[in-house]
Design a protein around this motif. Structure first.
Motif, PDB file in Angstrom:
ATOM      1  N   VAL A   1      -0.432  45.696   0.765  1.00 54.73           N
ATOM      2  CA  VAL A   1      -1.548  45.204  -0.141  1.00 54.73           C
ATOM      3  C   VAL A   1      -2.952  44.413   0.503  1.00 54.73           C
ATOM      4  O   VAL A   1      -2.183  42.942   0.155  1.00 54.73           O
ATOM      5  CB  VAL A   1      -1.266  45.579  -1.761  1.00 54.73           C
ATOM      6  CG1 VAL A   1      -2.383  45.739  -2.519  1.00 54.73           C
ATOM      7  CG2 VAL A   1      -0.725  47.097  -1.143  1.00 54.73           C
ATOM      8  N   VAL A   2      -3.421  44.625   0.868  1.00 57.77           N
ATOM      9  CA  VAL A   2      -4.665  43.333   1.011  1.00 57.77           C
ATOM     10  C   VAL A   2      -5.710  43.354  -0.025  1.00 57.77           C
ATOM     11  O   VAL A   2      -6.046  44.415  -0.253  1.00 57.77           O
ATOM     12  CB  VAL A   2      -5.304  43.682   2.258  1.00 57.77           C
ATOM     13  CG1 VAL A   2      -6.073  42.303   2.733  1.00 57.77           C
ATOM     14  CG2 VAL A   2      -4.352  44.129   3.468  1.00 57.77           C
ATOM     15  N   ILE A   3      -6.058  42.316  -0.757  1.00 54.16           N
ATOM     16  CA  ILE A   3      -6.523  42.017  -1.970  1.00 54.16           C
ATOM     17  C   ILE A   3      -7.865  41.061  -1.455  1.00 54.16           C
ATOM     18  O   ILE A   3      -7.845  40.240  -0.147  1.00 54.16           O
ATOM     19  CB  ILE A   3      -6.100  41.355  -2.980  1.00 54.16           C
ATOM     20  CG1 ILE A   3      -5.523  40.232  -3.231  1.00 54.16           C
ATOM     21  CG2 ILE A   3      -4.805  42.672  -3.161  1.00 54.16           C
ATOM     22  CD1 ILE A   3      -4.700  40.270  -4.428  1.00 54.16           C
ATOM     23  N   ASP A   4      -8.588  41.254  -1.814  1.00 52.49           N
ATOM     24  CA  ASP A   4      -9.301  39.994  -1.701  1.00 52.49           C
ATOM     25  C   ASP A   4     -10.811  40.213  -2.159  1.00 52.49           C
ATOM     26  O   ASP A   4     -11.032  41.424  -3.411  1.00 52.49           O
ATOM     27  CB  ASP A   4     -10.727  40.653  -0.466  1.00 52.49           C
ATOM     28  CG  ASP A   4     -12.153  39.241   0.222  1.00 52.49           C
ATOM     29  OD1 ASP A   4     -11.501  38.235   0.351  1.00 52.49           O
ATOM     30  OD2 ASP A   4     -13.092  40.076   0.453  1.00 52.49           O
ATOM     31  N   HIS A   5     -11.237  38.794  -3.412  1.00 54.45           N
ATOM     32  CA  HIS A   5     -11.696  38.866  -5.066  1.00 54.45           C
ATOM     33  C   HIS A   5     -11.339  40.213  -5.492  1.00 54.45           C
ATOM     34  O   HIS A   5     -12.450  40.414  -6.408  1.00 54.45           O
ATOM     35  CB  HIS A   5     -13.689  38.697  -4.490  1.00 54.45           C
ATOM     36  CG  HIS A   5     -14.033  38.452  -3.422  1.00 54.45           C
ATOM     37  ND1 HIS A   5     -14.316  36.504  -3.513  1.00 54.45           N
ATOM     38  CD2 HIS A   5     -13.906  37.810  -2.137  1.00 54.45           C
ATOM     39  CE1 HIS A   5     -14.850  36.099  -2.661  1.00 54.45           C
ATOM     40  NE2 HIS A   5     -14.917  36.743  -2.042  1.00 54.45           N
TER      41      HIS A   5
ATOM     42  N   ARG B   1      -5.207  50.346  12.066  1.00 51.66           N
ATOM     43  CA  ARG B   1      -6.552  50.336  12.026  1.00 51.66           C
ATOM     44  C   ARG B   1      -7.563  49.225  12.586  1.00 51.66           C
ATOM     45  O   ARG B   1      -8.709  49.397  12.817  1.00 51.66           O
ATOM     46  CB  ARG B   1      -6.727  50.098  10.481  1.00 51.66           C
ATOM     47  CG  ARG B   1      -6.791  51.417   9.796  1.00 51.66           C
ATOM     48  CD  ARG B   1      -6.418  50.826   8.323  1.00 51.66           C
ATOM     49  NE  ARG B   1      -8.047  50.677   7.962  1.00 51.66           N
ATOM     50  CZ  ARG B   1      -8.269  50.117   6.794  1.00 51.66           C
ATOM     51  NH1 ARG B   1      -7.071  50.974   5.932  1.00 51.66           N
ATOM     52  NH2 ARG B   1      -9.560  50.127   5.940  1.00 51.66           N
ATOM     53  N   LEU B   2      -6.862  48.488  13.038  1.00 52.65           N
ATOM     54  CA  LEU B   2      -7.129  47.034  13.561  1.00 52.65           C
ATOM     55  C   LEU B   2      -7.363  47.207  15.362  1.00 52.65           C
ATOM     56  O   LEU B   2      -8.177  46.561  15.564  1.00 52.65           O
ATOM     57  CB  LEU B   2      -6.346  46.401  12.654  1.00 52.65           C
ATOM     58  CG  LEU B   2      -6.914  45.147  13.050  1.00 52.65           C
ATOM     59  CD1 LEU B   2      -7.832  44.246  12.707  1.00 52.65           C
ATOM     60  CD2 LEU B   2      -6.204  43.685  12.725  1.00 52.65           C
ATOM     61  N   GLY B   3      -6.778  48.006  15.755  1.00 57.14           N
ATOM     62  CA  GLY B   3      -5.945  47.640  16.804  1.00 57.14           C
ATOM     63  C   GLY B   3      -5.102  46.587  17.649  1.00 57.14           C
ATOM     64  O   GLY B   3      -4.780  45.934  16.463  1.00 57.14           O
ATOM     65  N   ALA B   4      -4.031  47.051  18.107  1.00 58.23           N
ATOM     66  CA  ALA B   4      -2.771  45.977  18.682  1.00 58.23           C
ATOM     67  C   ALA B   4      -2.993  44.617  18.406  1.00 58.23           C
ATOM     68  O   ALA B   4      -2.025  44.261  18.046  1.00 58.23           O
ATOM     69  CB  ALA B   4      -1.671  47.338  19.395  1.00 58.23           C
ATOM     70  N   THR B   5      -4.028  44.574  19.581  1.00 55.33           N
ATOM     71  CA  THR B   5      -4.028  43.183  19.638  1.00 55.33           C
ATOM     72  C   THR B   5      -5.926  42.405  20.135  1.00 55.33           C
ATOM     73  O   THR B   5      -6.520  43.412  19.815  1.00 55.33           O
ATOM     74  CB  THR B   5      -3.509  43.104  21.198  1.00 55.33           C
ATOM     75  OG1 THR B   5      -3.826  44.415  21.573  1.00 55.33           O
ATOM     76  CG2 THR B   5      -1.582  42.651  21.104  1.00 55.33           C
TER      77      THR B   5
ATOM     78  N   LEU C   1      -4.421  37.789   9.733  1.00 58.18           N
ATOM     79  CA  LEU C   1      -5.221  37.556   8.882  1.00 58.18           C
ATOM     80  C   LEU C   1      -6.671  37.899   9.242  1.00 58.18           C
ATOM     81  O   LEU C   1      -7.306  38.628   8.670  1.00 58.18           O
ATOM     82  CB  LEU C   1      -4.770  36.549   7.466  1.00 58.18           C
ATOM     83  CG  LEU C   1      -5.201  37.554   6.222  1.00 58.18           C
ATOM     84  CD1 LEU C   1      -5.516  38.188   5.510  1.00 58.18           C
ATOM     85  CD2 LEU C   1      -5.160  36.364   4.887  1.00 58.18           C
ATOM     86  N   ASP C   2      -6.788  36.579   9.978  1.00 54.58           N
ATOM     87  CA  ASP C   2      -8.501  36.627  10.442  1.00 54.58           C
ATOM     88  C   ASP C   2      -9.401  37.482  10.717  1.00 54.58           C
ATOM     89  O   ASP C   2      -9.967  38.246  10.179  1.00 54.58           O
ATOM     90  CB  ASP C   2      -8.755  35.526  10.869  1.00 54.58           C
ATOM     91  CG  ASP C   2      -8.301  34.364  10.788  1.00 54.58           C
ATOM     92  OD1 ASP C   2      -8.687  33.881   9.247  1.00 54.58           O
ATOM     93  OD2 ASP C   2      -8.786  33.475  11.039  1.00 54.58           O
ATOM     94  N   ASP C   3      -8.347  38.203  11.372  1.00 55.16           N
ATOM     95  CA  ASP C   3      -8.442  39.342  12.205  1.00 55.16           C
ATOM     96  C   ASP C   3      -8.588  40.690  11.428  1.00 55.16           C
ATOM     97  O   ASP C   3     -10.008  41.067  11.292  1.00 55.16           O
ATOM     98  CB  ASP C   3      -8.098  40.409  13.561  1.00 55.16           C
ATOM     99  CG  ASP C   3      -7.473  38.914  14.036  1.00 55.16           C
ATOM    100  OD1 ASP C   3      -8.889  38.441  14.256  1.00 55.16           O
ATOM    101  OD2 ASP C   3      -6.395  38.284  15.169  1.00 55.16           O
ATOM    102  N   VAL C   4      -7.896  40.998  10.584  1.00 54.49           N
ATOM    103  CA  VAL C   4      -7.548  42.097   9.510  1.00 54.49           C
ATOM    104  C   VAL C   4      -8.844  41.950   8.069  1.00 54.49           C
ATOM    105  O   VAL C   4      -9.991  42.961   8.230  1.00 54.49           O
ATOM    106  CB  VAL C   4      -6.433  41.888   8.592  1.00 54.49           C
ATOM    107  CG1 VAL C   4      -6.186  43.029   7.381  1.00 54.49           C
ATOM    108  CG2 VAL C   4      -5.332  41.670   9.199  1.00 54.49           C
TER     109      VAL C   4
ATOM    110  N   LEU D   1     -11.731  44.646   8.195  1.00 49.31           N
ATOM    111  CA  LEU D   1     -12.105  44.960   7.026  1.00 49.31           C
ATOM    112  C   LEU D   1     -13.573  45.236   6.338  1.00 49.31           C
ATOM    113  O   LEU D   1     -14.091  45.359   5.327  1.00 49.31           O
ATOM    114  CB  LEU D   1     -10.736  44.991   6.079  1.00 49.31           C
ATOM    115  CG  LEU D   1      -9.484  45.576   6.449  1.00 49.31           C
ATOM    116  CD1 LEU D   1      -8.475  44.751   5.301  1.00 49.31           C
ATOM    117  CD2 LEU D   1      -9.751  47.439   6.201  1.00 49.31           C
ATOM    118  N   THR D   2     -14.018  43.588   6.439  1.00 44.31           N
ATOM    119  CA  THR D   2     -15.214  43.255   5.268  1.00 44.31           C
ATOM    120  C   THR D   2     -16.365  42.573   6.511  1.00 44.31           C
ATOM    121  O   THR D   2     -17.267  41.707   5.788  1.00 44.31           O
ATOM    122  CB  THR D   2     -14.627  41.787   4.760  1.00 44.31           C
ATOM    123  OG1 THR D   2     -14.179  40.728   5.487  1.00 44.31           O
ATOM    124  CG2 THR D   2     -13.424  42.065   3.391  1.00 44.31           C
TER     125      THR D   2
END
Ligand SMILES: Nc1ncnc2c1ncn2[C@@H]1O[C@H](COP(=O)(O)OP(=O)(O)O)[C@@H](O)[C@H]1O
Ligand SMILES: [Mg+2]
Lengths: 339, 276
Positions: free
Chosen positions: A212-216, A231-235, A302-305, A309-310
């Motif tokens: 579960v990714v949370i932010d603020h 969702r991000l692309g594998a690499t 995580l930076d890339d995620v 996402l944001t």
């Protein structure tokens, strides 16, 4: 206990919590099935510790509810406490006791029988590789890794079926981190339900069934590591250029391959098929007369995620966000391999 | 240092843990408090600076007041060293009470209180364990000071029983004050602030009192405060038990102060503990 085995071990619904002006949690919901490992992933100040503190009865929520093994954490605190183990963000062990004394203390406070307390201490000291240092050293002489292991051992004394680990490897060196990961993996093989918070996608990826990714204080994504990465692309394709102008031009050239993001003179592109995309990119750049200074393919962090996402970076947090750990360690396993 | 540790294993509940739904049983509350008393005493023994604070400092105070001020201060009806001891016992445990707050604040800063609160233990145990450990420390300190007092010329003017009762009053007062500073420690939350916040409370209580000088040397407005505040009341009770004079009234007044302090600050400290 009034909970059929089919019910999830942890249920969090619409949790909200604020501290003065700061809204630490806005509306957080998630579930953890029995025996599963959930990774709560987010940057500093996201609300991870606040969530854990609410789930472990240390803090009442403002809104929403949380249940552990079917027990409400605000109305059935003592019962919840019998079923959980907590290793907080900073190792909570008594510096002036020995490792064994720390475990005996927890054993007594969880009301195990005398013989069982002793046996359990022996067992845990051996399991966590602390037997040699168990009796003749006070914990204040321990390394960060030993402290963390002892803290984890202390959380396990009464064999809790549900375990909470808040950033268990923050501040550890790579070896310490790997050792702890192996230990945690062994633990969950035994059927313990685990909620783990982390700032590192790599860690969640390695240990968690679901993330579960949370932010603020808000859940911004949820899924398995594979799903999130998909969702991000594998690499991530990372290209460095000599100057900002080149980087900007390269961004235009590579636009057909994905959505390039530019930071300084570095351009990043998340792609599905790393090797092929690299070839395509290099050809396209060559045709445009551009030559990258560095080129690398790496696993997403995580930076890339976050970026995906944001639209902003994970460490790009506001001024009101949680401070760095007191030991000053931010040893992030964010591999930045360059070719 | 003498081993004053309590082995909780000897007293810990042998029965099974309270089942889900059951409130924490009384014997568990006692066992939990004793476990933490044991832990706090181990800590105390292993912190050299605390041992110094707890032993050398009071001894130096006895010697200083006896030999430095003793010649300059005249008290009616007895020698200064005899007059002094009641005051210095109470002064020492009063200043010592701030270590209750400092210890709790330390536990809060390093996360131990969070661990304790996440365990299925009695809520009262952290505070009771701390105040009991401080009581044990005070038994040791008061005994040491009594020995030093005798060495520099103190003699009770009553009898051994009254003298022991006097020491008992000192220890009870120390225990009551512990609760006051438990509240301070839980409220401010870090050791330095706990120390800084405690001193302005302690200094006027100790020095604007009958601990070292008779009250009639003070200006009238100060006397009004000094006469009724708990340190003076306790010192007067202890002094009566050590040196003679009517004891029932002063001791009763002192006990009332202690009950009042515990009645106010124990619930406040426990409420704080549940909230942090
Ligand atoms: N006791 C507190 N008082 C005030 N603000 C707090 C408190 N605890 C957390 N916060 C704030 O709440 C937000 C979330 O904090 P936290 O849950 O610790 O995040 P994380 O563990 O993900 O780093 C942050 O902005 C933090 O500053
Ligand atoms: Mg945190």
């Amino acid at each position: 206990m009034p909970s059929p085995t089919s019910r999830p071990a942890i249920v969090v619904e619409g949790l909200g919590k604020h501290f003065g002006e700061v809204e630490a949690l806005k509306d957080v919901s998630f579930e953890v099935p029995r025996g599963a490992v959930l990774g709560l992933l987010g940057p500093n100040g996201a609300g991870k510790t606040t969530s854990v503190r609410i789930l472990t009865t240390l803090l009442p929520p403002d809104t929403g509810s949380a249940h552990v093994l079917g027990l409400d954490v605000t109305t059935h605190r003592q019962e919840v406490r019998s079923s959980i183990g907590l290793a907080g963000q900073y190792a909570a062990v008594d510096e002036f006791l020995t490792a064994r004394e720390n475990l005996l203390m927890v054993g007594r406070l969880t009301h195990l029988g005398r013989a069982e307390i002793r046996a359990r201490a022996d067992e845990l000291l051996a399991q966590f590789d602390l037997a040699d240092a168990a009796d003749d050293r006070q914990v204040r002489t321990f390394s960060g890794g030993m402290r963390r292991r002892l803290d984890l051992a202390a959380a396990l004394v009464h064999r809790p079926p549900v375990l909470f680990l808040d950033e268990p490897t923050t501040g550890l060196d790579p070896k310490g981190r790997n050792d702890l990961w192996a230990t945690i993996e062994q633990l969950v093989e035994g059927g313990t339900t685990l909620l783990l918070t982390t700032q590192y996608l790599e860690e969640a990826d390695r240990l968690a069934d679901r993330i579960v990714v949370i932010d603020h204080g808000t859940v911004i994504a949820e899924g398995t590591a594979v799903e999130l990465k998909a969702r991000l692309g594998a690499t991530v394709l990372e290209l460095g250029f000599a100057g900002h102008e080149d980087t900007a031009r390269a961004g235009g050239v590579l636009a057909p391959l994905g959505e390039p993001t530019v930071e300084g003179s570095v351009l990043r592109l998340t792609v599905d098929d790393g090797a092929r995309s690299m070839l395509t990119a290099v050809r396209a750049l060559d045709d445009a007369g551009l030559e990258p200074a560095t080129a690398a393919l790496r696993e997403p962090t995580l930076d890339d995620v976050f970026l995906a996402l944001t639209g902003r970076r994970a460490d790009d947090t506001g001024p009101d966000d949680a401070a760095a750990p007191p030991d000053g360690t931010t040893g992030a396993p964010r591999a930045r391999g360059a070719a | 240092m003498a081993t004053t540790t309590v082995d909780p294993a000897a007293t810990a509940g042998t029965g099974p843990a309270a089942g889900p739904g059951a409130p924490v049983a009384r014997h568990t509350a006692v066992a939990d408090a004793l476990t933490l008393t044991w832990r706090n005493l181990l800590n105390l023994r292993r912190k050299p600076q605390l041992i110094v604070f707890a032993t050398i400092q009071p001894v130096i105070f006895v010697l200083m007041f006896r030999f430095v001020f003793g010649g300059a201060i005249n008290v009616p009806g007895t020698s200064y060293v005899n007059y002094l001891m009641a005051g210095i016992f109470v002064q020492t445990v009063t200043f010592g009470a701030l270590s209750t707050g400092v210890g709790l604040a330390e536990d809060m800063t390093n996360g131990l209180i969070d661990r304790f609160r996440s365990l299925p233990m009695a809520r009262s145990a952290v505070l009771v364990g701390r105040t009991l450990a401080d009581l044990c420390r005070n038994v040791f300190v008061v005994a040491l000071m009594a020995v030093v007092g005798f060495l520099v010329g103190f003699r009770w003017e009553t009898n051994a029983l009254a003298f022991s009762a006097g020491l008992g009053v000192v220890l009870l007062f120390a225990f009551a004050l512990s609760w006051m500073f438990a509240f301070v420690g839980m409220t401010v939350g870090d050791a330095e602030t706990a120390q800084a916040a405690s001193f302005p409370i302690l200094a006027p209580l100790v020095f604007a009192s009958s601990a070292f000088v008779p009250l009639d040397t003070m200006p009238g407005w100060l006397q009004a405060f000094a006469e009724h505040q708990p340190v003076s009341i306790t010192v007067d009770a202890v002094r009566a038990l050590l040196l003679g004079g009517p004891t029932a009234g002063p001791v009763l007044k002192a006990l009332l102060w202690m009950v009042a302090i515990v009645a106010v600050f124990a619930p406040l400290a426990i409420a704080r503990y549940r909230r942090v």
